[in-house]
Structure formats: C-alpha cells, structure tokens
Design a protein around this motif. Structure first.
Motif, PDB file in Angstrom:
ATOM      1  N   ARG A 256     -24.486 -21.883  28.809  1.00  0.00           N
ATOM      2  CA  ARG A 256     -24.333 -20.426  28.919  1.00  0.00           C
ATOM      3  C   ARG A 256     -24.571 -19.950  30.355  1.00  0.00           C
ATOM      4  O   ARG A 256     -25.332 -19.026  30.608  1.00  0.00           O
ATOM      5  CB  ARG A 256     -25.273 -19.712  27.940  1.00  0.00           C
ATOM      6  N   LEU A 257     -23.885 -20.599  31.293  1.00  0.00           N
ATOM      7  CA  LEU A 257     -24.041 -20.288  32.708  1.00  0.00           C
ATOM      8  C   LEU A 257     -23.117 -19.150  33.124  1.00  0.00           C
ATOM      9  O   LEU A 257     -22.101 -18.882  32.491  1.00  0.00           O
ATOM     10  CB  LEU A 257     -23.738 -21.527  33.561  1.00  0.00           C
ATOM     11  N   THR A 258     -23.466 -18.503  34.209  1.00  0.00           N
ATOM     12  CA  THR A 258     -22.626 -17.485  34.837  1.00  0.00           C
ATOM     13  C   THR A 258     -22.245 -17.950  36.231  1.00  0.00           C
ATOM     14  O   THR A 258     -23.114 -18.315  37.030  1.00  0.00           O
ATOM     15  CB  THR A 258     -23.367 -16.138  34.943  1.00  0.00           C
ATOM     16  N   PHE A 259     -20.946 -17.969  36.518  1.00  0.00           N
ATOM     17  CA  PHE A 259     -20.442 -18.301  37.855  1.00  0.00           C
ATOM     18  C   PHE A 259     -19.763 -17.047  38.389  1.00  0.00           C
ATOM     19  O   PHE A 259     -18.720 -16.632  37.883  1.00  0.00           O
ATOM     20  CB  PHE A 259     -19.474 -19.470  37.763  1.00  0.00           C
ATOM     21  N   THR A 260     -20.359 -16.431  39.368  1.00  0.00           N
ATOM     22  CA  THR A 260     -19.860 -15.166  39.886  1.00  0.00           C
ATOM     23  C   THR A 260     -19.894 -15.192  41.408  1.00  0.00           C
ATOM     24  O   THR A 260     -20.200 -16.210  42.019  1.00  0.00           O
ATOM     25  CB  THR A 260     -20.698 -13.986  39.339  1.00  0.00           C
ATOM     26  N   GLY A 261     -19.574 -14.094  42.034  1.00  0.00           N
ATOM     27  CA  GLY A 261     -19.583 -13.996  43.483  1.00  0.00           C
ATOM     28  C   GLY A 261     -19.016 -12.664  43.910  1.00  0.00           C
ATOM     29  O   GLY A 261     -18.512 -11.892  43.082  1.00  0.00           O
ATOM     30  N   SER A 262     -19.100 -12.381  45.188  1.00  0.00           N
ATOM     31  CA  SER A 262     -18.560 -11.108  45.662  1.00  0.00           C
ATOM     32  C   SER A 262     -18.416 -11.122  47.169  1.00  0.00           C
ATOM     33  O   SER A 262     -19.006 -11.967  47.865  1.00  0.00           O
ATOM     34  CB  SER A 262     -19.471  -9.943  45.252  1.00  0.00           C
ATOM     35  N   THR A 263     -17.624 -10.202  47.664  1.00  0.00           N
ATOM     36  CA  THR A 263     -17.569  -9.884  49.087  1.00  0.00           C
ATOM     37  C   THR A 263     -17.994  -8.428  49.240  1.00  0.00           C
ATOM     38  O   THR A 263     -17.945  -7.645  48.288  1.00  0.00           O
ATOM     39  CB  THR A 263     -16.156 -10.068  49.667  1.00  0.00           C
ATOM     40  N   LEU A 264     -18.401  -8.072  50.423  1.00  0.00           N
ATOM     41  CA  LEU A 264     -18.901  -6.718  50.665  1.00  0.00           C
ATOM     42  C   LEU A 264     -17.873  -5.840  51.344  1.00  0.00           C
ATOM     43  O   LEU A 264     -17.702  -4.675  51.001  1.00  0.00           O
ATOM     44  CB  LEU A 264     -20.172  -6.817  51.521  1.00  0.00           C
ATOM     45  N   ARG A 265     -17.140  -6.404  52.287  1.00  0.00           N
ATOM     46  CA  ARG A 265     -16.285  -5.589  53.148  1.00  0.00           C
ATOM     47  C   ARG A 265     -15.176  -4.872  52.385  1.00  0.00           C
ATOM     48  O   ARG A 265     -14.813  -3.738  52.719  1.00  0.00           O
ATOM     49  CB  ARG A 265     -15.678  -6.469  54.242  1.00  0.00           C
ATOM     50  N   ALA A 266     -14.645  -5.504  51.356  1.00  0.00           N
ATOM     51  CA  ALA A 266     -13.493  -4.933  50.657  1.00  0.00           C
ATOM     52  C   ALA A 266     -13.872  -3.881  49.623  1.00  0.00           C
ATOM     53  O   ALA A 266     -12.988  -3.267  49.008  1.00  0.00           O
ATOM     54  CB  ALA A 266     -12.708  -6.052  49.970  1.00  0.00           C
ATOM     55  N   ARG A 267     -15.156  -3.631  49.427  1.00  0.00           N
ATOM     56  CA  ARG A 267     -15.549  -2.636  48.433  1.00  0.00           C
ATOM     57  C   ARG A 267     -15.200  -1.229  48.903  1.00  0.00           C
ATOM     58  O   ARG A 267     -15.054  -0.966  50.096  1.00  0.00           O
ATOM     59  CB  ARG A 267     -17.060  -2.728  48.156  1.00  0.00           C
ATOM     60  N   SER A 268     -15.089  -0.317  47.954  1.00  0.00           N
ATOM     61  CA  SER A 268     -14.736   1.063  48.281  1.00  0.00           C
ATOM     62  C   SER A 268     -15.883   1.750  49.013  1.00  0.00           C
ATOM     63  O   SER A 268     -17.033   1.305  48.990  1.00  0.00           O
ATOM     64  CB  SER A 268     -14.403   1.835  47.005  1.00  0.00           C
TER      65      SER A 268
END
Length: 330
Positions: A256-268
């Motif tokens: 029951r793992l979560t694999f996620t991620g994100s970038t900051l620059r492209a956010r509104s």
C-alpha cells in the motif's frame, strides 16, 4: 539594469552579464531590488536546455531572491516600498531587479540576514510541499533523503528532525557525512561504500522508512520502493539519473505504497501563494527561533556566475550556493 543571460544555452561558459531594461510590475506584482539570488539545480537544467521555463515566466535564470521592494504594482497593499523580503520568483532572479507576484514574497525571518534569506524560498518551499504536504511526514516516523548535503537535503534533514522524525540520508564522502550528522541526521550512508537498502533494512529491523525524498531517480526508484515501510511514501522531486526505468510495481500494491512527486515552478500563482502562506505560518516561526537555518556553502560575486554553476555541477558543495547581486553580506 544588469542581468545574467544564458543565450541559447549550453555549458557554464554561455553565462554572461548583459544590460537590459528594468521591468515594471503589473497588477498584483512587486519589483524587487535584488541583493542576493540563490543558485539551484533547476538553473543548471534550464541553462543546459533541458528545463524550459513556463510560457508565461521570465526566460532568464533565478528562482529565489532576497532584496528590497522597489515598486508596487496596482492593487498591492500588503507590502510597502523599502520592505526587506525574500521571494519565490518565476525566473529572472539573476538580475539587479526582478518582478514577483506579491503573494510570493515573504518577510525576512526575525534574526536572519539578507544573505541567509536568499537561501530560503525555493528550497524551503520545495521541501515543505514535498516532504510534509505530499509525503505527509509525521512525528515518530522515519525519513530518507538522498543527497543530504545539498541545500534541499540539509533543509529536509533539519525540518524533519524539528518535526520529530528519525532521519536517514545518503552522501558521497566523509565530509558530507559529517555535515549531515552535524545538522541532525541520525544515519548518514556513504553510497560509495554500502548499499543504502542494506543499511535501511538493518537500522529499521527490516521494516523500512516511512517517507523517501528522492532527486536521483534511475535505479534508485526500485531500491527506494524496496526500502519503504508499509504505507510508505516515495516523493520524487528530480531525476538526475533519468526517469525511464523498468519497475516491478507489485510492492506498491502489496504494501500500500504511495509514489508521488511534484515540481514547483509550473504551479499557478494562486497555488504558489497558498504554499507561501502555509510556509510563513508553519516554518517561519521555526527559523525565527534560530532552528533549521539555511547552510550557506559559498557566495559568488554576480560576475562570477560561471564559477557558481561549475561548483553546483561538480556536486562538491555542502549547502547553498548564492550570487551576490548588490549590497553587502548583511
């Protein structure tokens, strides 16, 4: 004004100081007279042509600055000309002046210098949103951050410890190991000497860690998944070793793992403003208390930006690399 131009991109040699018109703030924006600008890994990627800016962003480098507000755009009421701030920028921070949305500015935390403040916005916002918002790190849990001696790594180590987590990190040499332990890591793993999966398994009794913050990618991804505890979360913030891999995804389902991620620059603009407000409420009091302060490796004069980028690319640094645009290191 003067700014750093990287032309069509390439190695650090393409960077040069050029003259340009001083921009003017639009509605909801401020103009900052930049004293210091943080140097970050995305700057290297943009310069080399592998991380183009969003269509509505400045084409120039620089994602975080500190300085004084020089002019206000229409409708800005929360700041005044002369206010000392640090700010997350959409680009253009390697310049004597840059435009920033008013909601992306932060007051310099009590007790911190203008120099220290320039190391905060991109790094601390990135760590907060990924480690605590997406990774949901809680007191009593364990966390592994790769590249612990980087600006991101040392920030993650300190903030995780301040929130009651047990901290593991990977490093490339003994000096970096000592630095990470000095700033709060419980276990520092030299990846040239041992496999981090073996150390994590041994130190956790085979259970694994709750959260992993990774900027490496490549074959680390499957090894990260192997090192996660039940209900563990893997948060990806970069792919220095590539993003295309072959992966056995069965453990994600079985544990029951979560694999996620994100970038900051492209956010509104609104999303970044909300994150800035959260960090101001949750992290700024910690900094004002004298804890979790940024670690500055070296400050380069503005016209030595090529050397600043070369140091970043060498990975010899421990902590943040900063450009001094104008003013003294106060």
């Amino acid at each position: 004004m003067k700014l750093i131009d990287h032309g069509r991109g390439g190695n650090a040699d393409v960077l040069r100081v050029v003259d340009a018109a001083t921009p003017q703030p639009g509605a909801g924006q401020v103009l900052i007279a930049v004293h210091y600008a943080g140097v970050n890994r995305p700057d290297i990627l943009q310069r080399s042509g592998s991380y183009p800016p969003p269509a509505d962003a400045s084409p120039y480098l620089g994602l975080e600055v500190s300085g004084e507000i020089a002019a206000l755009g229409e409708g800005v009421t929360q700041w005044q000309v002369g206010d000392r701030v640090c700010a997350l920028t959409p680009g253009g921070g390697y310049a004597e002046f840059c435009i920033v949305d008013a909601g992306h500015c932060l007051p310099i935390p009590q007790g911190l210098s203008m120099l220290q403040a320039s190391a905060l916005p991109e790094t601390y916002l990135t760590v907060w949103t990924n480690l605590f918002q997406r990774g949901r790190l809680q007191a009593g849990e364990s966390m592994l951050v790769h590249g612990g001696s980087s600006g991101i790594g040392l920030t993650a180590i300190q903030l995780a410890k301040a929130h009651g987590a047990r901290v593991f990190t990977t490093v490339g040499n003994a000096d970096k190991e000592r630095a990470c332990l000095q700033y709060g890591a419980d276990v520092a793993i030299n990846y040239h000497e041992v496999d981090f999966t073996d150390v994590v398994a041994r130190e956790t009794g085979g259970q694994g860690v709750d959260v992993i913050l990774d900027m490496v990618g490549g074959d680390y991804i499957e090894r990260n998944i192997q090192s996660l505890a039940l209900e563990g979360r893997l948060v990806q913030i970069a792919f220095l070793e590539g993003s295309r891999i072959k992966l056995d995804a069965m453990p994600i389902m079985l544990r029951r793992l979560t694999f996620t991620g994100s970038t900051l620059r492209a956010r509104s603009v609104a999303q970044k403003s909300a994150l800035v407000a959260d960090v101001r409420e949750r992290v700024w009091p910690i900094l004002a208390s004298g804890r979790c302060l940024p670690v500055i490796c070296k400050v380069f004069p503005f016209d030595q930006v090529q050397e600043a980028h070369r140091l970043m690319e060498s990975s010899r640094h421990i902590g943040k690399i900063i450009l001094q645009v104008q003013g003294d290191p106060a």
